[in-house]
Design an enzyme around this catalytic site. Sequence first.
Site, PDB file in Angstrom:
ATOM      1  N   ARG A 160       6.581 -17.368   6.070  1.00 50.55           N
ATOM      2  CA  ARG A 160       6.066 -18.138   7.215  1.00 50.55           C
ATOM      3  C   ARG A 160       5.206 -19.315   6.775  1.00 50.55           C
ATOM      4  O   ARG A 160       4.375 -19.132   5.903  1.00 50.55           O
ATOM      5  CB  ARG A 160       5.168 -17.219   8.052  1.00 50.55           C
ATOM      6  N   ARG A 168      14.582   9.531  -0.417  1.00 48.42           N
ATOM      7  CA  ARG A 168      13.392   9.152  -1.179  1.00 48.42           C
ATOM      8  C   ARG A 168      12.234   9.821  -0.437  1.00 48.42           C
ATOM      9  O   ARG A 168      12.182   9.806   0.798  1.00 48.42           O
ATOM     10  CB  ARG A 168      13.264   7.624  -1.154  1.00 48.42           C
ATOM     11  N   GLU A 179      -0.697   6.780  -0.529  1.00 46.25           N
ATOM     12  CA  GLU A 179       0.731   7.061  -0.373  1.00 46.25           C
ATOM     13  C   GLU A 179       1.436   6.871  -1.724  1.00 46.25           C
ATOM     14  O   GLU A 179       1.469   5.770  -2.268  1.00 46.25           O
ATOM     15  CB  GLU A 179       1.295   6.090   0.669  1.00 46.25           C
ATOM     16  N   TYR A 213      17.885   4.847   8.391  1.00 46.65           N
ATOM     17  CA  TYR A 213      16.480   4.527   8.633  1.00 46.65           C
ATOM     18  C   TYR A 213      16.368   3.743   9.939  1.00 46.65           C
ATOM     19  O   TYR A 213      16.795   2.597  10.015  1.00 46.65           O
ATOM     20  CB  TYR A 213      15.873   3.700   7.487  1.00 46.65           C
ATOM     21  N   ARG A 261       0.270   2.324  -1.296  1.00 46.31           N
ATOM     22  CA  ARG A 261      -0.691   1.799  -0.320  1.00 46.31           C
ATOM     23  C   ARG A 261      -1.775   2.813   0.005  1.00 46.31           C
ATOM     24  O   ARG A 261      -1.602   4.016  -0.209  1.00 46.31           O
ATOM     25  CB  ARG A 261      -0.002   1.308   0.948  1.00 46.31           C
ATOM     26  N   ASP A 318      13.642   2.439  12.933  1.00 50.56           N
ATOM     27  CA  ASP A 318      12.272   2.354  13.434  1.00 50.56           C
ATOM     28  C   ASP A 318      12.195   3.130  14.745  1.00 50.56           C
ATOM     29  O   ASP A 318      13.222   3.443  15.356  1.00 50.56           O
ATOM     30  CB  ASP A 318      11.888   0.889  13.670  1.00 50.56           C
ATOM     31  N   ARG A 338      13.769  -7.789   4.793  1.00 49.99           N
ATOM     32  CA  ARG A 338      12.788  -7.454   5.822  1.00 49.99           C
ATOM     33  C   ARG A 338      11.490  -8.251   5.697  1.00 49.99           C
ATOM     34  O   ARG A 338      10.651  -8.209   6.577  1.00 49.99           O
ATOM     35  CB  ARG A 338      12.440  -5.960   5.711  1.00 49.99           C
TER      36      ARG A 338
HETATM   37  P1  FAD Z   1      11.733  13.091  13.015  1.00 52.70           P
HETATM   38  O1  FAD Z   1      10.466  12.485  13.451  1.00 52.70           O
HETATM   39  O2  FAD Z   1      11.917  13.367  11.560  1.00 52.70           O
HETATM   40  O3  FAD Z   1      11.942  14.445  13.833  1.00 52.70           O
HETATM   41  C1  FAD Z   1      12.902  15.427  13.486  1.00 52.70           C
HETATM   42  C2  FAD Z   1      12.278  16.784  13.802  1.00 52.70           C
HETATM   43  O4  FAD Z   1      13.284  17.792  13.662  1.00 52.70           O
HETATM   44  C3  FAD Z   1      11.153  17.155  12.836  1.00 52.70           C
HETATM   45  O5  FAD Z   1      10.015  17.538  13.579  1.00 52.70           O
HETATM   46  C4  FAD Z   1      11.724  18.333  12.065  1.00 52.70           C
HETATM   47  O6  FAD Z   1      10.739  19.270  11.693  1.00 52.70           O
HETATM   48  C5  FAD Z   1      12.708  18.935  13.066  1.00 52.70           C
HETATM   49  N1  FAD Z   1      13.796  19.693  12.449  1.00 52.70           N
HETATM   50  C6  FAD Z   1      14.616  19.286  11.443  1.00 52.70           C
HETATM   51  N2  FAD Z   1      15.499  20.263  11.146  1.00 52.70           N
HETATM   52  C7  FAD Z   1      15.240  21.306  11.993  1.00 52.70           C
HETATM   53  C8  FAD Z   1      15.819  22.593  12.154  1.00 52.70           C
HETATM   54  N3  FAD Z   1      16.831  23.004  11.403  1.00 52.70           N
HETATM   55  N4  FAD Z   1      15.304  23.409  13.103  1.00 52.70           N
HETATM   56  C9  FAD Z   1      14.249  23.012  13.881  1.00 52.70           C
HETATM   57  N5  FAD Z   1      13.666  21.797  13.752  1.00 52.70           N
HETATM   58  C10 FAD Z   1      14.158  20.942  12.825  1.00 52.70           C
HETATM   59  N6  FAD Z   1       8.910   3.389  12.590  1.00 52.70           N
HETATM   60  C11 FAD Z   1       8.314   2.369  13.231  1.00 52.70           C
HETATM   61  O7  FAD Z   1       8.796   1.921  14.282  1.00 52.70           O
HETATM   62  N7  FAD Z   1       7.125   1.832  12.773  1.00 52.70           N
HETATM   63  C12 FAD Z   1       6.530   2.279  11.630  1.00 52.70           C
HETATM   64  O8  FAD Z   1       5.468   1.771  11.237  1.00 52.70           O
HETATM   65  C13 FAD Z   1       7.157   3.362  10.925  1.00 52.70           C
HETATM   66  N8  FAD Z   1       6.596   3.838   9.797  1.00 52.70           N
HETATM   67  C14 FAD Z   1       7.222   4.854   9.132  1.00 52.70           C
HETATM   68  C15 FAD Z   1       6.632   5.305   7.942  1.00 52.70           C
HETATM   69  C16 FAD Z   1       7.245   6.328   7.228  1.00 52.70           C
HETATM   70  C17 FAD Z   1       6.607   6.823   5.968  1.00 52.70           C
HETATM   71  C18 FAD Z   1       8.492   6.865   7.691  1.00 52.70           C
HETATM   72  C19 FAD Z   1       9.204   7.942   6.893  1.00 52.70           C
HETATM   73  C20 FAD Z   1       9.060   6.427   8.870  1.00 52.70           C
HETATM   74  C21 FAD Z   1       8.446   5.408   9.599  1.00 52.70           C
HETATM   75  N9  FAD Z   1       8.986   4.946  10.801  1.00 52.70           N
HETATM   76  C22 FAD Z   1       8.370   3.899  11.457  1.00 52.70           C
HETATM   77  C23 FAD Z   1      10.215   5.550  11.382  1.00 52.70           C
HETATM   78  C24 FAD Z   1       9.898   6.706  12.355  1.00 52.70           C
HETATM   79  O9  FAD Z   1       9.225   7.728  11.672  1.00 52.70           O
HETATM   80  C25 FAD Z   1      11.197   7.230  12.967  1.00 52.70           C
HETATM   81  O10 FAD Z   1      11.853   6.207  13.681  1.00 52.70           O
HETATM   82  C26 FAD Z   1      11.044   8.420  13.918  1.00 52.70           C
HETATM   83  O11 FAD Z   1      10.012   9.278  13.571  1.00 52.70           O
HETATM   84  C27 FAD Z   1      12.349   9.191  13.939  1.00 52.70           C
HETATM   85  O12 FAD Z   1      12.311  10.237  14.887  1.00 52.70           O
HETATM   86  P2  FAD Z   1      13.364  11.429  14.776  1.00 52.70           P
HETATM   87  O13 FAD Z   1      13.177  12.286  15.969  1.00 52.70           O
HETATM   88  O14 FAD Z   1      14.713  10.904  14.498  1.00 52.70           O
HETATM   89  O15 FAD Z   1      12.992  12.217  13.429  1.00 52.70           O
HETATM   90  N1  UDP Z   2       7.596  -4.849  -0.054  1.00 53.32           N
HETATM   91  C1  UDP Z   2       7.054  -5.530  -1.134  1.00 53.32           C
HETATM   92  N2  UDP Z   2       5.705  -5.741  -1.181  1.00 53.32           N
HETATM   93  C2  UDP Z   2       4.871  -5.301  -0.203  1.00 53.32           C
HETATM   94  C3  UDP Z   2       5.433  -4.618   0.903  1.00 53.32           C
HETATM   95  C4  UDP Z   2       6.790  -4.407   0.941  1.00 53.32           C
HETATM   96  O1  UDP Z   2       7.777  -5.942  -2.036  1.00 53.32           O
HETATM   97  O2  UDP Z   2       3.655  -5.505  -0.311  1.00 53.32           O
HETATM   98  C5  UDP Z   2       9.073  -4.647  -0.036  1.00 53.32           C
HETATM   99  C6  UDP Z   2       9.485  -3.314  -0.645  1.00 53.32           C
HETATM  100  O3  UDP Z   2      10.706  -3.519  -1.323  1.00 53.32           O
HETATM  101  C7  UDP Z   2       9.691  -2.423   0.557  1.00 53.32           C
HETATM  102  C8  UDP Z   2      10.234  -3.403   1.595  1.00 53.32           C
HETATM  103  O4  UDP Z   2       9.552  -4.620   1.312  1.00 53.32           O
HETATM  104  O5  UDP Z   2      10.600  -1.381   0.276  1.00 53.32           O
HETATM  105  C9  UDP Z   2       9.984  -2.986   3.042  1.00 53.32           C
HETATM  106  O6  UDP Z   2       8.612  -2.732   3.204  1.00 53.32           O
HETATM  107  P1  UDP Z   2       7.927  -2.402   4.591  1.00 53.32           P
HETATM  108  O7  UDP Z   2       6.480  -2.139   4.322  1.00 53.32           O
HETATM  109  O8  UDP Z   2       8.276  -3.475   5.554  1.00 53.32           O
HETATM  110  O9  UDP Z   2       8.697  -1.096   5.072  1.00 53.32           O
HETATM  111  P2  UDP Z   2       8.309   0.448   5.007  1.00 53.32           P
HETATM  112  O10 UDP Z   2       8.147   0.796   3.562  1.00 53.32           O
HETATM  113  O11 UDP Z   2       7.046   0.614   5.786  1.00 53.32           O
HETATM  114  O12 UDP Z   2       9.486   1.105   5.636  1.00 53.32           O
END
Ligand code: FAD
Ligand code: UDP
Length: 372
Positions: free
Chosen positions: A175, A248, A299, A347, A279, A349, A171
């Site tokens: 560049r 995780r 975090e 996972y 971070r 986005d 990922r």
């Molecule tokens: P969720 O947002 O998890 O929604 C599921 C919902 O179901 C939750 O509200 C939960 O409470 C509810 N639920 C679960 N079980 C039950 C139950 N039994 N009864 C009632 N309710 C329930 N994507 C990006 O594009 N850009 C980013 O920068 C990015 N950053 C991220 C950073 C982190 C730390 C994480 C973890 C994810 C990130 N993502 C990012 C991914 C993004 O969060 C997901 O694509 C998106 O939120 C998924 O939506 P979802 O509806 O599948 O799940």
């Molecule tokens: N990563 C790294 N150094 C950084 C940022 C990311 O080595 O400063 C690696 C790390 O293994 C991480 C992966 O790139 O799990 C993806 O990171 P990114 O921030 O793109 O994804 P996110 O953790 O937000 O899902």
Amino acid sequence: MQYDYVIVGSGLFGSVFARQLTDAGYKCLVLEKRPHTGGNIYCENIENINVHKYGAHIFHTDIERVWKYVNSYVTFNRYTNCPVANYKGKLYNMPFNMNTFYALWGVTTPAAAMDKIKKQRDEANITEPENLEEKALSLVGRDIYEKLIKGYTEKQWGRPATELPPFIISRLPLRFTFDNNYFNSRYQGIPEGGYNVLTDALLKGIEVKCNVDYNDDREYWNSLCDKVLYTGAIDSLYDYRLGKLQYRSLRFEQQILNTQNYQGVAVMNFTDRETPYTRIIEHKHFENAVSDKTVITYEYPANWTPGDEPYYPVNDAENDGLYKKYAQLASNDKKLILGGRLGLYKYYDMDKIIDVALTTAQNEIERKLSAN
Ligand code: FAD
Ligand code: UDP
């Protein structure tokens, strides 16, 4: 039946599915176990700053229909993610680009940077990388690996880089221009007013019950509807009868500071092994929020135990195998549709989640129409 669909989870997947089916004329009820809607993109407004409560979220996509779709509900700002890596107090631009190479080696031209990286790749002499460390060394050489990848990755995943699969690192782009934009996507931004504006618009006019866990009384909710869309963890749907899937997790520590600008950037990665967090997010920079204060979040990666928030699925062979068995059980249940990153144990986005939700909704609408 009172409802055509009971939708479990009000995250992005559940909200898009609910919107599409409602607009097609079907009656939906959304159940959410948290006290608020929006899932992990939920924001809390603190000191006039939209704080990303479940981790920083930056919307970016190449999928035209998804970009059009979200823009029909909310306006996006022009935020471009340019994270900075902090290695033992020295700062480097991400992703790895000419600014990074200049800070590392003093090289000022692409040719000189390429030459430096080529030498380090040759020294590593790895043709078929078998783990993340080997993959990184074969891609970027030792300096970048040791300063910007190794520590961060081992903290993030809680395992030595030699025991991690190579694909995680694919990922990170390399560049040879002075371009700090983290994403290659054509479109990028943050919804103006924060992500709640998007999920509120998607759920507008749809019945939602918060603080309800569907798994506490599945029979009752099933009796109300024709079909259930389930976006929660699949193993909990079956009371873990085949075993527990692994995740995780993350721990967030939030601080409100009496300063206008703490670190000058939304995302600062700490890439050494000793700093316990990966971070610091300074939320106001996502939206240029005007406030005398600032809100920052540390975090910390964390092991997951049942009851913790399941942030990242662990898609290794063992867990993927177990997921398949649960998915097989689910496929026998004609009332059930699985969705979302927990239901699909993958996972995704945000843009992919929307894309899959739109397709799932379209398939349902077509199935309904052909059944009539
Ligand atoms: P969720 O947002 O998890 O929604 C599921 C919902 O179901 C939750 O509200 C939960 O409470 C509810 N639920 C679960 N079980 C039950 C139950 N039994 N009864 C009632 N309710 C329930 N994507 C990006 O594009 N850009 C980013 O920068 C990015 N950053 C991220 C950073 C982190 C730390 C994480 C973890 C994810 C990130 N993502 C990012 C991914 C993004 O969060 C997901 O694509 C998106 O939120 C998924 O939506 P979802 O509806 O599948 O799940
Ligand atoms: N990563 C790294 N150094 C950084 C940022 C990311 O080595 O400063 C690696 C790390 O293994 C991480 C992966 O790139 O799990 C993806 O990171 P990114 O921030 O793109 O994804 P996110 O953790 O937000 O899902």
